[in-house]
Design a protein around this motif. Structure first.
Motif, PDB file in Angstrom:
ATOM      1  N   ALA A 181       2.726  -8.839   0.808  1.00 55.41           N
ATOM      2  CA  ALA A 181       1.394  -8.357   0.195  1.00 55.41           C
ATOM      3  C   ALA A 181       0.155  -8.559   0.934  1.00 55.41           C
ATOM      4  N   PRO A 182       0.235  -9.600   1.781  1.00 59.99           N
ATOM      5  CA  PRO A 182      -1.159 -10.001   2.551  1.00 59.99           C
ATOM      6  C   PRO A 182      -1.212  -8.883   3.932  1.00 59.99           C
ATOM      7  N   ALA A 183      -0.204  -8.507   4.244  1.00 60.71           N
ATOM      8  CA  ALA A 183      -0.280  -7.433   5.371  1.00 60.71           C
ATOM      9  C   ALA A 183      -0.306  -6.056   4.648  1.00 60.71           C
ATOM     10  N   ILE A 184       0.238  -5.662   3.716  1.00 60.56           N
ATOM     11  CA  ILE A 184      -0.102  -4.661   2.825  1.00 60.56           C
ATOM     12  C   ILE A 184      -1.440  -4.522   2.403  1.00 60.56           C
ATOM     13  N   ALA A 185      -2.104  -5.369   2.074  1.00 54.88           N
ATOM     14  CA  ALA A 185      -3.527  -5.249   1.596  1.00 54.88           C
ATOM     15  C   ALA A 185      -4.306  -5.059   2.803  1.00 54.88           C
ATOM     16  N   SER A 186      -4.034  -5.961   4.012  1.00 50.90           N
ATOM     17  CA  SER A 186      -5.035  -5.650   5.228  1.00 50.90           C
ATOM     18  C   SER A 186      -4.506  -4.080   5.535  1.00 50.90           C
ATOM     19  N   LEU A 187      -3.342  -3.841   5.564  1.00 46.96           N
ATOM     20  CA  LEU A 187      -3.252  -2.290   5.791  1.00 46.96           C
ATOM     21  C   LEU A 187      -3.979  -1.417   4.924  1.00 46.96           C
ATOM     22  N   GLY A 188      -4.013  -1.566   3.601  1.00 51.06           N
ATOM     23  CA  GLY A 188      -4.654  -0.649   2.558  1.00 51.06           C
ATOM     24  C   GLY A 188      -6.219  -0.744   3.044  1.00 51.06           C
ATOM     25  N   ILE A 189      -6.726  -1.648   3.287  1.00 53.38           N
ATOM     26  CA  ILE A 189      -8.196  -1.848   3.770  1.00 53.38           C
ATOM     27  C   ILE A 189      -8.571  -1.075   4.953  1.00 53.38           C
ATOM     28  N   PHE A 190      -7.825  -1.017   6.115  1.00 50.42           N
ATOM     29  CA  PHE A 190      -7.763  -0.442   7.134  1.00 50.42           C
ATOM     30  C   PHE A 190      -7.772   1.089   6.778  1.00 50.42           C
ATOM     31  N   GLN A 191      -6.788   1.526   6.095  1.00 48.22           N
ATOM     32  CA  GLN A 191      -6.627   2.988   5.955  1.00 48.22           C
ATOM     33  C   GLN A 191      -7.728   3.476   4.946  1.00 48.22           C
ATOM     34  N   PHE A 192      -8.517   2.750   3.978  1.00 49.26           N
ATOM     35  CA  PHE A 192      -9.320   2.942   3.102  1.00 49.26           C
ATOM     36  C   PHE A 192     -10.603   3.444   3.895  1.00 49.26           C
ATOM     37  N   LEU A 193     -10.910   2.360   4.770  1.00 54.37           N
ATOM     38  CA  LEU A 193     -12.126   2.457   5.638  1.00 54.37           C
ATOM     39  C   LEU A 193     -11.955   3.408   6.476  1.00 54.37           C
ATOM     40  N   TRP A 194     -11.096   3.710   6.933  1.00 48.83           N
ATOM     41  CA  TRP A 194     -10.743   4.934   7.908  1.00 48.83           C
ATOM     42  C   TRP A 194     -11.207   6.111   7.398  1.00 48.83           C
ATOM     43  N   VAL A 195     -10.412   6.423   6.333  1.00 51.72           N
ATOM     44  CA  VAL A 195     -10.402   7.695   5.683  1.00 51.72           C
ATOM     45  C   VAL A 195     -11.591   7.827   5.012  1.00 51.72           C
ATOM     46  N   TRP A 196     -12.207   6.803   4.436  1.00 51.04           N
ATOM     47  CA  TRP A 196     -13.548   6.979   3.773  1.00 51.04           C
ATOM     48  C   TRP A 196     -14.776   7.311   4.540  1.00 51.04           C
ATOM     49  N   ASN A 197     -14.849   6.599   5.836  1.00 50.82           N
ATOM     50  CA  ASN A 197     -15.761   6.904   6.817  1.00 50.82           C
ATOM     51  C   ASN A 197     -15.526   7.909   7.728  1.00 50.82           C
ATOM     52  N   ASP A 198     -14.372   8.754   7.518  1.00 51.74           N
ATOM     53  CA  ASP A 198     -14.039   9.652   8.556  1.00 51.74           C
ATOM     54  C   ASP A 198     -14.818  10.990   8.213  1.00 51.74           C
ATOM     55  N   MET A 199     -15.390  11.679   9.578  1.00 50.19           N
ATOM     56  CA  MET A 199     -16.264  12.586   9.485  1.00 50.19           C
ATOM     57  C   MET A 199     -15.689  13.795  10.402  1.00 50.19           C
ATOM     58  N   LEU A 200     -15.002  13.617  11.500  1.00 51.60           N
ATOM     59  CA  LEU A 200     -14.473  14.468  12.416  1.00 51.60           C
ATOM     60  C   LEU A 200     -13.539  15.537  11.702  1.00 51.60           C
ATOM     61  N   VAL A 201     -12.451  14.852  10.927  1.00 49.94           N
ATOM     62  CA  VAL A 201     -11.319  15.581  10.438  1.00 49.94           C
ATOM     63  C   VAL A 201     -11.909  16.251   9.207  1.00 49.94           C
ATOM     64  N   ALA A 202     -12.843  15.690   8.458  1.00 48.06           N
ATOM     65  CA  ALA A 202     -13.298  16.289   7.345  1.00 48.06           C
ATOM     66  C   ALA A 202     -14.204  17.611   7.604  1.00 48.06           C
ATOM     67  N   LEU A 203     -14.699  17.379   8.791  1.00 41.13           N
ATOM     68  CA  LEU A 203     -15.822  18.489   9.338  1.00 41.13           C
ATOM     69  C   LEU A 203     -14.829  19.759   9.725  1.00 41.13           C
TER      70      LEU A 203
END
Length: 292
Positions: A210-232
């Motif tokens: 669970a700790p590693a999965i939560a860390s991965l989920g946070i990293f992935q969420f932040l990366w996708v939420w703040n992405d602009m290049l791929v969305a553009l």
């Protein structure tokens, strides 16, 4: 004997004072650094609560001497702006599935690479590790052409698949290494009790990871939420997320600060809230394995 004892006691007191002083200085320094780090966020929040004419006339710190400048009119205008509200919904529709799919598929693959035997397992894992070095920019044009041929270009599903494809190598690598540290005796005991692979994964591996999965989920969420290049590249006017929508507002309405400031703050505060909500699991995942 008395002089020696007095000298030793004085030395201990001085050491205690220096230790407390050093601890206090470190805390004070960290507090100052944290406050400086929060200055842009505080400035953006205050700017989003001021009228456009006030922002044009004075800096955001003027509100401390004139608190009457604070107003929620900008947020009301934001809610009335259909482009911004739709883009915020699109951001959620992109980020949540992309995060969930990466976590679930990465966890299953990480468990398979860590504890299941199958032909070419090590070579397949080396291939996954090799994908970590592929830059996103290299794949933009080829995948855009592929998505155009299959009808995925310009919609939310194409953006989700792109983020999932580039998020999986890191997730598999991270979770495989974490799952490999689980004691073999624990898994063998569960198998002796009649647990199959899926039940073993769900009842034993997932809770321990669970700790590693939560860390991965946070990293992935932040990366996708703040992405602009791929969305553009992969979205159109109907499927663009908040990052692209704000950039479009800047391009079309250069002085539309009453929409840009609250929109930027909302787009920033949501991932911050997610991070702080899972902060304990994130720290546990980062520190996992650091102390035996």
């Amino acid at each position: 004997m008395t002089a020696t004892t007095g000298t030793t006691g004085t030395k201990k007191r001085l050491e205690w004072v220096m230790e407390k002083l050093n601890g206090g200085l470190v805390r004070a320094f960290l507090i100052v650094v944290g406050l400086f780090w929060l200055v842009p966020t505080i400035g953006l929040l205050i700017s989003s609560l001021r009228a456009p004419e006030d922002m044009s006339a004075t800096g955001w710190w003027k509100v401390f001497s004139e608190p009457s400048q604070l107003t929620f009119d900008s947020y009301q205008k934001l809610l009335e702006n259909g482009d911004i509200t739709n883009s915020l919904i699109n951001t959620v529709l992109i980020t949540v599935p992309a995060t969930v799919l990466v976590v679930v598929i990465g966890a299953l693959a990480g468990y398979a690479f860590a504890w299941m035997e199958f032909p070419g397992r090590d070579w397949w894992f080396l291939g996954v590790v090799g994908l970590l070095v592929v830059p996103v920019q290299v794949a933009l044009i080829p995948i855009a052409e592929l998505f155009g041929k299959v009808g995925l270009f310009g919609n939310i599903l194409g953006v989700i698949l792109f983020h999932v494809g580039f998020g999986l190598p890191f997730s598999v690598f991270l979770l495989r290494n974490f799952f490999a540290e689980i004691p073999r005796e624990l898994l063998e005991a569960a198998r002796l009790d009649g647990a199959g692979e899926l039940r073993l994964f769900a009842r034993v591996v997932m809770p321990l990871g669970a700790p590693a999965i939560a860390s991965l989920g946070i990293f992935q969420f932040l990366w996708v939420w703040n992405d602009m290049l791929v969305a553009l590249v992969f979205t159109n006017a109907d499927s663009q997320p908040i990052t692209v929508a704000l950039q479009t507002q800047v391009r079309q309405f250069g002085n539309n600060i009453d929409v840009l400031a609250p929109g930027a703050f909302i787009s920033m505060v949501i991932p911050l809230a997610v991070f702080f909500a899972f902060q304990r699991q994130f720290v546990s995942g980062v520190m996992a394995g650091a102390v035996k």
